[in-house]
Motif scaffolding. Sequence first.
Motif, PDB file in Angstrom:
ATOM      1  N   VAL A   1      38.652  50.606  38.451  1.00  6.54           N
ATOM      2  CA  VAL A   1      38.271  49.376  39.197  1.00  6.54           C
ATOM      3  C   VAL A   1      37.860  48.275  38.277  1.00  6.54           C
ATOM      4  O   VAL A   1      37.060  48.751  37.619  1.00  6.54           O
ATOM      5  CB  VAL A   1      37.457  49.429  40.650  1.00  6.54           C
ATOM      6  CG1 VAL A   1      37.137  48.190  41.259  1.00  6.54           C
ATOM      7  CG2 VAL A   1      37.898  50.589  41.551  1.00  6.54           C
ATOM      8  N   ARG A   2      38.075  47.040  38.298  1.00  8.00           N
ATOM      9  CA  ARG A   2      37.617  45.941  37.497  1.00  8.00           C
ATOM     10  C   ARG A   2      37.590  44.734  38.272  1.00  8.00           C
ATOM     11  O   ARG A   2      38.669  44.079  38.888  1.00  8.00           O
ATOM     12  CB  ARG A   2      38.305  45.854  36.263  1.00  8.00           C
ATOM     13  CG  ARG A   2      37.674  45.041  35.094  1.00  8.00           C
ATOM     14  CD  ARG A   2      37.868  43.753  35.079  1.00  8.00           C
ATOM     15  NE  ARG A   2      37.278  42.852  34.108  1.00  8.00           N
ATOM     16  CZ  ARG A   2      36.093  42.488  34.222  1.00  8.00           C
ATOM     17  NH1 ARG A   2      35.388  42.532  35.019  1.00  8.00           N
ATOM     18  NH2 ARG A   2      35.534  41.866  33.018  1.00  8.00           N
TER      19      ARG A   2
ATOM     20  N   LEU B   1      34.404  39.370  39.606  1.00  8.09           N
ATOM     21  CA  LEU B   1      33.483  38.599  40.500  1.00  8.09           C
ATOM     22  C   LEU B   1      33.271  39.543  41.439  1.00  8.09           C
ATOM     23  O   LEU B   1      33.953  40.438  41.653  1.00  8.09           O
ATOM     24  CB  LEU B   1      34.193  37.206  41.241  1.00  8.09           C
ATOM     25  CG  LEU B   1      34.275  36.044  40.406  1.00  8.09           C
ATOM     26  CD1 LEU B   1      35.218  34.965  41.264  1.00  8.09           C
ATOM     27  CD2 LEU B   1      32.937  35.448  39.996  1.00  8.09           C
TER      28      LEU B   1
ATOM     29  N   SER C   1      43.235  44.744  30.056  1.00  4.23           N
ATOM     30  CA  SER C   1      43.519  44.091  28.751  1.00  4.23           C
ATOM     31  C   SER C   1      42.496  44.630  27.634  1.00  4.23           C
ATOM     32  O   SER C   1      42.956  44.915  26.407  1.00  4.23           O
ATOM     33  CB  SER C   1      43.040  42.654  28.760  1.00  4.23           C
ATOM     34  OG  SER C   1      43.883  41.826  29.746  1.00  4.23           O
TER      35      SER C   1
ATOM     36  N   GLY D   1      42.589  33.825  42.823  1.00  2.00           N
ATOM     37  CA  GLY D   1      42.082  34.804  43.529  1.00  2.00           C
ATOM     38  C   GLY D   1      41.236  34.163  44.721  1.00  2.00           C
ATOM     39  O   GLY D   1      40.742  33.216  44.758  1.00  2.00           O
TER      40      GLY D   1
ATOM     41  N   GLU E   1      38.225  35.001  46.038  1.00  3.07           N
ATOM     42  CA  GLU E   1      36.832  35.381  46.286  1.00  3.07           C
ATOM     43  C   GLU E   1      36.093  34.119  46.595  1.00  3.07           C
ATOM     44  O   GLU E   1      36.569  33.006  46.273  1.00  3.07           O
ATOM     45  CB  GLU E   1      36.358  35.843  45.144  1.00  3.07           C
ATOM     46  CG  GLU E   1      36.554  37.274  44.766  1.00  3.07           C
ATOM     47  CD  GLU E   1      37.638  37.214  43.465  1.00  3.07           C
ATOM     48  OE1 GLU E   1      38.396  36.419  43.215  1.00  3.07           O
ATOM     49  OE2 GLU E   1      37.765  38.416  42.749  1.00  3.07           O
TER      50      GLU E   1
HETATM   51  N1  MSS Z   1      41.842  39.491  40.615  1.00  2.37           N
HETATM   52  C1  MSS Z   1      40.922  38.708  41.347  1.00  2.37           C
HETATM   53  N2  MSS Z   1      40.830  38.253  42.304  1.00  2.37           N
HETATM   54  N3  MSS Z   1      39.380  39.068  40.686  1.00  2.37           N
HETATM   55  C2  MSS Z   1      39.133  39.517  39.544  1.00  2.37           C
HETATM   56  O1  MSS Z   1      38.203  39.728  39.140  1.00  2.37           O
HETATM   57  N4  MSS Z   1      40.259  41.148  37.777  1.00  2.37           N
HETATM   58  C3  MSS Z   1      41.476  41.339  37.243  1.00  2.37           C
HETATM   59  C4  MSS Z   1      42.514  41.819  38.064  1.00  2.37           C
HETATM   60  N5  MSS Z   1      42.800  40.980  39.148  1.00  2.37           N
HETATM   61  C5  MSS Z   1      40.432  40.406  39.154  1.00  2.37           C
HETATM   62  C6  MSS Z   1      41.508  40.020  39.556  1.00  2.37           C
HETATM   63  C7  MSS Z   1      41.355  42.384  36.121  1.00  2.37           C
HETATM   64  S1  MSS Z   1      40.686  41.647  34.508  1.00  2.37           S
HETATM   65  C8  MSS Z   1      42.020  43.532  36.129  1.00  2.37           C
HETATM   66  S2  MSS Z   1      41.789  44.671  34.905  1.00  2.37           S
HETATM   67  C9  MSS Z   1      42.469  44.196  37.382  1.00  2.37           C
HETATM   68  O2  MSS Z   1      42.404  43.104  38.435  1.00  2.37           O
HETATM   69  C10 MSS Z   1      41.996  45.315  37.847  1.00  2.37           C
HETATM   70  O3  MSS Z   1      42.463  45.864  39.118  1.00  2.37           O
HETATM   71  P1  MSS Z   1      42.182  47.047  39.870  1.00  2.37           P
HETATM   72  O4  MSS Z   1      42.786  47.026  41.140  1.00  2.37           O
HETATM   73  O5  MSS Z   1      41.927  48.433  38.920  1.00  2.37           O
HETATM   74  O6  MSS Z   1      40.544  46.754  40.050  1.00  2.37           O
HETATM   75 MO1  MSS Z   1      41.202  43.402  32.966  1.00  2.37          MO
HETATM   76  O7  MSS Z   1      42.651  42.796  32.168  1.00  2.37           O
END
Ligand code: MSS
Length: 363
Positions: free
Chosen positions: A47-48, A51, A98, A150, A152
């Motif tokens: 998971v990344r 925000l 990345s 996105g 958010e």
């Molecule tokens: N989308 C949104 N709306 N927010 C955020 O913060 N991050 C990025 C993508 N998309 C974000 C977004 C990043 S930076 C990554 S890796 C991905 O997502 C992760 O996915 P998962 O489902 O595993 O948490 Mo480095 O190129």
Amino acid sequence: ADEPKSLPDYAAWKERNALIVHSANTMETQRGAIGNGVITSSDRLFVRNNLPAPPASVTDNPDAWEVRIEGVKNPRTLTVGDLKQMGVTTVASVLQCSGNGRAFFPHGASGTQWSVGAAGCIMWTGVPLKDVVEALGGPVDGTRYITSTGGETLPDGLDPKTIIVERSVPTRAMETALLAWEMNDEPLTHTHGGPLRMVVPGYYGVNNVKYVKNVAFTENQTDAKIQASGYRVRDVGVKGAPDQPSMWEMNVKSWVTSPLESGQSGRNMIYGVAFGGTVPLEKVDVSVDGGKTWKQARFLGPDLGPYAWRPFVLAADLAAGEHRIVSRATDVQGNTQPEGRIENERGYGHNGWSDHGVTVAIS
Ligand code: MSS
């Protein structure tokens, strides 16, 4: 002391023991939990979030989620329910951050210290972006990028451009991109971008915009910071800028997943995973002597297409002692993993085979 961190609420359903929790916004799969499967189970996927994730309630009524499509002849706001009537496809594709492999950079590249586990292979189901765009009259002339935003809620008091997750990819990605509402045959969780996510097969994670609320065909790349100066490859010590390469198509890469520490002398099965980004894989070679001699591994399980990873295995007879086990993938265009790192400020795109090896004690 380093107390083991617990999972944040929005990812509490994940398998804690399969993950390394770096922070509330970053969790990676343990190398030993990647396994030999063609698909990564959702509860082990990394998971990344750049925000804080939106509340779980965003997926209460997924079909009502709205996405605005702009830069086409007939711009429209569509719900997920509408999209489900426009077309559907399923694509297996590697999702990889990345910065996967950043922990190997000796200059201490800033950002999450991902080892190998900021990656997984996922089955995405959704509508081909191409079908949506054709239904809306096609892209406006002169557009060169697909820009996804996105959904958010942005914190107050900050310039939105400095924090919004908005990414542009070249329009060539329209051929393969999809707007996905399912991951691994289940409704997309808000942890991974539900109700709707832009999926760009073979492109680095950041381009796969979660909770996507706007998709625009644009003449220029967005000037949001995450695009203009973020996710740009440049020399160590240099600031990010729009003229540097952006993290788009992934490069060819592989790593060993087992054994990782020890084994018994005699026959050992060496497992790993490999992928070619947007280019299909040709082969994987494995060395048990740190790269002096190589043997071609065998792919394991079905080929789920050019964007999927392929688990591989090599049966090797190992004598007692230490072995440096490394793998090196090659794609059908002849691109192959380099031995070393391409040093760069933020530690992006590392596919050097040497750093990704493991030292195993055989007794
Ligand atoms: N989308 C949104 N709306 N927010 C955020 O913060 N991050 C990025 C993508 N998309 C974000 C977004 C990043 S930076 C990554 S890796 C991905 O997502 C992760 O996915 P998962 O489902 O595993 O948490 Mo480095 O190129």
